[in-house]
Motif scaffolding. Sequence first.
Motif, PDB file in Angstrom:
ATOM      1  N   PHE A  13       0.792  -1.234   0.000  1.00 61.90           N
ATOM      2  CA  PHE A  13       0.000   0.000   0.000  1.00 61.90           C
ATOM      3  C   PHE A  13       0.820   1.279   0.000  1.00 61.90           C
ATOM      4  N   LYS A  16       1.661   5.602  -4.442  1.00 55.82           N
ATOM      5  CA  LYS A  16       0.789   6.782  -4.520  1.00 55.82           C
ATOM      6  C   LYS A  16       0.708   7.236  -5.968  1.00 55.82           C
ATOM      7  N   MET A  25      -4.526   8.565  -5.156  1.00 52.22           N
ATOM      8  CA  MET A  25      -4.930   7.274  -4.606  1.00 52.22           C
ATOM      9  C   MET A  25      -3.716   6.459  -4.219  1.00 52.22           C
ATOM     10  N   THR A  26      -3.974   5.425  -3.435  1.00 50.22           N
ATOM     11  CA  THR A  26      -2.937   4.515  -2.967  1.00 50.22           C
ATOM     12  C   THR A  26      -3.052   3.201  -3.737  1.00 50.22           C
ATOM     13  N   SER A  55      -5.397  -1.451  -6.918  1.00 49.03           N
ATOM     14  CA  SER A  55      -5.890  -0.450  -5.965  1.00 49.03           C
ATOM     15  C   SER A  55      -5.784  -1.004  -4.553  1.00 49.03           C
ATOM     16  N   HIS A  56      -5.236  -0.219  -3.658  1.00 53.46           N
ATOM     17  CA  HIS A  56      -5.137  -0.666  -2.268  1.00 53.46           C
ATOM     18  C   HIS A  56      -6.521  -0.774  -1.630  1.00 53.46           C
ATOM     19  N   SER A  57      -7.384   0.176  -1.899  1.00 48.90           N
ATOM     20  CA  SER A  57      -8.688   0.203  -1.219  1.00 48.90           C
ATOM     21  C   SER A  57      -9.693  -0.784  -1.798  1.00 48.90           C
ATOM     22  N   THR A  58      -9.759  -0.909  -3.126  1.00 44.07           N
ATOM     23  CA  THR A  58     -10.781  -1.768  -3.738  1.00 44.07           C
ATOM     24  C   THR A  58     -10.230  -3.106  -4.222  1.00 44.07           C
ATOM     25  N   LYS A  59      -8.907  -3.238  -4.295  1.00 45.57           N
ATOM     26  CA  LYS A  59      -8.217  -4.409  -4.846  1.00 45.57           C
ATOM     27  C   LYS A  59      -8.447  -4.569  -6.344  1.00 45.57           C
TER      28      LYS A  59
END
Length: 161
Positions: A13, A16, A25-26, A55-59
């Motif tokens: 993660f 950036k 986003m990360t 994507s770190h948040s949604t994969k």
Amino acid sequence: QLEWIAGHWRSEFSGKVFWPTVPTMTFGEELKIMEAPLAKSANVQFLNFSARAWSHSTKDHFHDEWGFVTADPSGNVTLMTSGNNGFTTYEVGHVSHNRLVLTLKDIGRISFSRDLPVEDLRRTFVRHDDRYLEQVIEMRTATHPKQGYLEHTRVVYTKMD
């Protein structure tokens, strides 16, 4: 000359994304740079290069890149990549102690890509120590900036092997 960059690198993660037209986003990314078999006809040693980002948040899957990197005895480096984002790149640069800076020499793209045309790119790898490798990609598109580069991505990897 590229032995220091070879290996299996991963960031869950720390990646950036920055760009004026997209939200910051990360992301996570896995980078594998491994010795390729020597092609006797060319007599040039290449390293296989692969990168997979998500994507770190949604994969959600962002993109993959595959290619080859090589250096000549004087430290001149060539990286050739092809990705599932519709781009192929040919980058050249120079390697010094634990630092590699590449700039775009040529780019190809599929005709129906939705991204802004990339006009220039600079990719920098820095090996901070035995465990950490950092990659920074700066670029210029048809709209941002008018000259020079803007930072697009920055990621710090941990060595996995």
